[in-house]
Design a protein around this motif. Sequence first.
Motif, PDB file in Angstrom:
ATOM      1  N   UNK A 133      -6.257   2.988   0.774  1.00  0.00           N
ATOM      2  CA  UNK A 133      -7.828   3.157   1.132  1.00  0.00           C
ATOM      3  C   UNK A 133      -7.630   3.986   2.077  1.00  0.00           C
ATOM      4  N   UNK A 134      -6.952   4.046   3.228  1.00  0.00           N
ATOM      5  CA  UNK A 134      -6.849   4.774   4.495  1.00  0.00           C
ATOM      6  C   UNK A 134      -6.409   6.118   3.987  1.00  0.00           C
ATOM      7  N   UNK A 135      -5.384   6.034   3.157  1.00  0.00           N
ATOM      8  CA  UNK A 135      -4.969   7.484   2.868  1.00  0.00           C
ATOM      9  C   UNK A 135      -6.181   8.144   2.170  1.00  0.00           C
ATOM     10  N   UNK A 136      -6.797   7.546   1.037  1.00  0.00           N
ATOM     11  CA  UNK A 136      -7.946   8.134   0.420  1.00  0.00           C
ATOM     12  C   UNK A 136      -9.026   8.738   1.547  1.00  0.00           C
ATOM     13  N   UNK A 137      -9.302   7.678   2.262  1.00  0.00           N
ATOM     14  CA  UNK A 137     -10.304   8.314   3.388  1.00  0.00           C
ATOM     15  C   UNK A 137      -9.926   9.571   4.125  1.00  0.00           C
ATOM     16  N   UNK A 138      -8.259   9.526   4.576  1.00  0.00           N
ATOM     17  CA  UNK A 138      -8.197  10.464   5.271  1.00  0.00           C
ATOM     18  C   UNK A 138      -8.285  11.925   4.677  1.00  0.00           C
ATOM     19  N   UNK A 139      -7.972  12.107   3.258  1.00  0.00           N
ATOM     20  CA  UNK A 139      -8.281  13.035   2.204  1.00  0.00           C
ATOM     21  C   UNK A 139      -9.663  13.273   2.169  1.00  0.00           C
ATOM     22  N   UNK A 140     -10.586  12.695   2.034  1.00  0.00           N
ATOM     23  CA  UNK A 140     -12.165  12.734   1.836  1.00  0.00           C
ATOM     24  C   UNK A 140     -12.523  13.431   3.045  1.00  0.00           C
ATOM     25  N   UNK A 141     -12.038  12.839   4.294  1.00  0.00           N
ATOM     26  CA  UNK A 141     -12.522  13.537   5.581  1.00  0.00           C
ATOM     27  C   UNK A 141     -12.187  14.766   5.729  1.00  0.00           C
ATOM     28  N   UNK A 142     -10.842  15.334   5.481  1.00  0.00           N
ATOM     29  CA  UNK A 142     -10.250  16.767   5.462  1.00  0.00           C
ATOM     30  C   UNK A 142     -11.058  17.478   4.536  1.00  0.00           C
ATOM     31  N   UNK A 143     -11.559  16.977   3.404  1.00  0.00           N
ATOM     32  CA  UNK A 143     -12.307  17.641   2.367  1.00  0.00           C
ATOM     33  C   UNK A 143     -13.703  17.840   2.905  1.00  0.00           C
ATOM     34  N   UNK A 144     -14.097  16.963   3.691  1.00  0.00           N
ATOM     35  CA  UNK A 144     -15.615  16.971   4.156  1.00  0.00           C
ATOM     36  C   UNK A 144     -15.566  18.319   5.261  1.00  0.00           C
ATOM     37  N   UNK A 145     -14.450  18.290   5.994  1.00  0.00           N
ATOM     38  CA  UNK A 145     -14.449  19.551   6.962  1.00  0.00           C
ATOM     39  C   UNK A 145     -14.458  20.792   6.234  1.00  0.00           C
ATOM     40  N   UNK A 146     -13.461  20.745   4.998  1.00  0.00           N
ATOM     41  CA  UNK A 146     -13.604  22.132   4.310  1.00  0.00           C
ATOM     42  C   UNK A 146     -14.934  22.475   3.620  1.00  0.00           C
ATOM     43  N   UNK A 147     -15.497  21.569   3.195  1.00  0.00           N
ATOM     44  CA  UNK A 147     -17.139  21.342   2.623  1.00  0.00           C
ATOM     45  C   UNK A 147     -17.935  22.155   3.554  1.00  0.00           C
ATOM     46  N   UNK A 148     -17.566  21.708   4.867  1.00  0.00           N
ATOM     47  CA  UNK A 148     -18.544  22.540   5.863  1.00  0.00           C
ATOM     48  C   UNK A 148     -18.442  23.925   5.905  1.00  0.00           C
ATOM     49  N   UNK A 149     -17.351  24.289   5.501  1.00  0.00           N
ATOM     50  CA  UNK A 149     -16.906  25.710   5.833  1.00  0.00           C
ATOM     51  C   UNK A 149     -17.729  26.442   4.553  1.00  0.00           C
ATOM     52  N   UNK A 150     -17.885  25.568   3.515  1.00  0.00           N
ATOM     53  CA  UNK A 150     -18.554  26.230   2.275  1.00  0.00           C
ATOM     54  C   UNK A 150     -20.162  26.031   2.569  1.00  0.00           C
ATOM     55  N   UNK A 151     -20.350  24.979   3.233  1.00  0.00           N
ATOM     56  CA  UNK A 151     -21.896  24.782   3.372  1.00  0.00           C
ATOM     57  C   UNK A 151     -22.216  24.209   4.803  1.00  0.00           C
ATOM     58  N   UNK A 152     -22.140  25.258   5.779  1.00  0.00           N
ATOM     59  CA  UNK A 152     -22.128  24.897   7.324  1.00  0.00           C
ATOM     60  C   UNK A 152     -23.578  23.996   7.553  1.00  0.00           C
ATOM     61  N   UNK A 153     -23.416  23.053   8.469  1.00  0.00           N
ATOM     62  CA  UNK A 153     -24.828  22.390   8.666  1.00  0.00           C
ATOM     63  C   UNK A 153     -24.456  21.809  10.028  1.00  0.00           C
ATOM     64  N   UNK A 154     -25.445  21.273  10.567  1.00  0.00           N
ATOM     65  CA  UNK A 154     -25.358  20.628  11.761  1.00  0.00           C
ATOM     66  C   UNK A 154     -25.267  21.425  13.210  1.00  0.00           C
ATOM     67  N   UNK A 155     -26.150  22.638  13.078  1.00  0.00           N
ATOM     68  CA  UNK A 155     -25.989  23.471  14.119  1.00  0.00           C
ATOM     69  C   UNK A 155     -27.195  24.496  13.619  1.00  0.00           C
ATOM     70  N   UNK A 156     -27.694  25.327  14.953  1.00  0.00           N
ATOM     71  CA  UNK A 156     -28.656  26.469  14.674  1.00  0.00           C
ATOM     72  C   UNK A 156     -27.941  27.579  15.018  1.00  0.00           C
ATOM     73  N   UNK A 157     -27.905  28.585  14.514  1.00  0.00           N
ATOM     74  CA  UNK A 157     -27.265  29.884  14.947  1.00  0.00           C
ATOM     75  C   UNK A 157     -28.158  30.878  15.412  1.00  0.00           C
ATOM     76  N   UNK A 158     -28.478  31.005  16.797  1.00  0.00           N
ATOM     77  CA  UNK A 158     -29.431  31.702  17.168  1.00  0.00           C
ATOM     78  C   UNK A 158     -28.618  32.923  18.287  1.00  0.00           C
ATOM     79  N   UNK A 159     -28.881  34.096  17.999  1.00  0.00           N
ATOM     80  CA  UNK A 159     -28.463  35.195  18.821  1.00  0.00           C
ATOM     81  C   UNK A 159     -26.872  35.181  19.307  1.00  0.00           C
ATOM     82  N   UNK A 160     -26.331  34.579  17.888  1.00  0.00           N
ATOM     83  CA  UNK A 160     -24.771  34.637  18.147  1.00  0.00           C
ATOM     84  C   UNK A 160     -24.129  33.397  18.872  1.00  0.00           C
ATOM     85  N   UNK A 161     -25.147  32.453  19.236  1.00  0.00           N
ATOM     86  CA  UNK A 161     -24.600  31.167  19.831  1.00  0.00           C
ATOM     87  C   UNK A 161     -24.928  29.862  18.814  1.00  0.00           C
TER      88      UNK A 161
END
Length: 441
Positions: A133-161
């Motif tokens: 279970x913990x190994x599978x959770x590790x994999x899912x969490x790493x993929x979630x980080x990669x998914x953020x690179x494909x679908x960035x969310x959780x911030x506003x990008x304003x004037x380069x900031x």
Amino acid sequence: MDNFLAARSQMALSLGFHIIFSCIGMVMPFFMAVAHYYYLKTDKIVYKNITKAWSKGVAIFFATGAVSGTVLSFELGLLWPKFMEHAGPIFGMPFSLEGTAFFIEAIALGFFLYGWDRFNKWFHWFTGVIVGISGLASGILVVAANAWMNSPAGFDFVDGQYINVDPIKAMFNKAWFSQSLHMSIAAFAATGFAVAGVHALMIIRRQNVYFHTKSFTIAAIFGCVAAVLQPLSGDISAKDVAKRQPAKLAAMEAHFFTEKSAGLVVGGIPDTENKKVGYGIKIPGLLSFMAHGDFSSEVKGLDQFPEKDQPSVPITHYAFQIMVGLGMAMMGISFLYFLALWKKKKWLQSDWLLKLFVAATPLGFLAVEAGWTVTEVGRQPWIIYNVMRTADAVTPMPGIGYSFYMFTIMYFSLAAIVIFMLYRQIKMVPKLYDLPEGAQD
């Protein structure tokens, strides 16, 4: 080799090796737990022997996965400092949680390996389940980080900031579920077929047949169920990519021009200069249906995107075709195996079915590598999709080419050591495992 190409090559090499180690490390504990459960319920010594044999493999891949994963975490900061400077505070949460999951996995694995005849038997079994279970959770969490690179969310990008950071929203971005589901099922399919293939080879050679037959059955069922489910998760992923990353979908299908009732291309050689696909089979309307659920819907082509914003069509297309082709081959073998379990029991004793599994041993991992190529190359030229270009994130430090050559030698050496250790484990199966069926029962 310039810095940019060397940095990308080193990252690709590291990911390519780590993904194999991590897939096996996160799936094999579940095989181990099933065998252990059968031992506790039936008291058949064969299942105890299988559990102990597989637990040694889990330990090997846990160690190699830990090493290669640590290297990757350092490489993110060393090779892509601009990326980590801005992205680290946003998508750092899944990496932090992955570290916690890894910590739990390490403790649970220690308890399991050294807990035989020391703990309550069901608590001992439970520690093995926690490893999975913990190994599978590790994999899912790493993929979630990669998914953020494909679908960035959780911030506003304003004037380069990067402002208004929300780590929870970043972690549970729009791509995390489809990517995590697809990757998790792929890991079970790849590992299941690989392990089943090794045991099938031993059965064909008539070595420790009873032991390897029981092992083969557990691994094959895991792998075949996953292989049958994988096209469903692939459909979810394809529809998600069509909405979020239409340029990636267009590159996957070598779809050069926007059109309604777009056809699905099977095979083919993309001609990017003349913007056409040669030698492929085109199924009318099927791409529109698979992307949007409607045979007449419009699918964006590469003509909708500036050339500087397009991924490499040949690499993405070929990788996608390889992934799908290998997945279909594994699904075909799976249906044959289920038919054998259901109606054709004699097939289970036949060498031809076992030889199919032997031939399919590497197919799952080749499909996984091809799938990650689609994911990563298909996102280019962006490291954070539509926010930061990969070329803008690379380190200015010189000499990355030498680092790439050094890491290439290191990873191939590590792979050779792992293969040698696994070969020894297979060859050194104790003679106890080759006892007659009645004695093992």
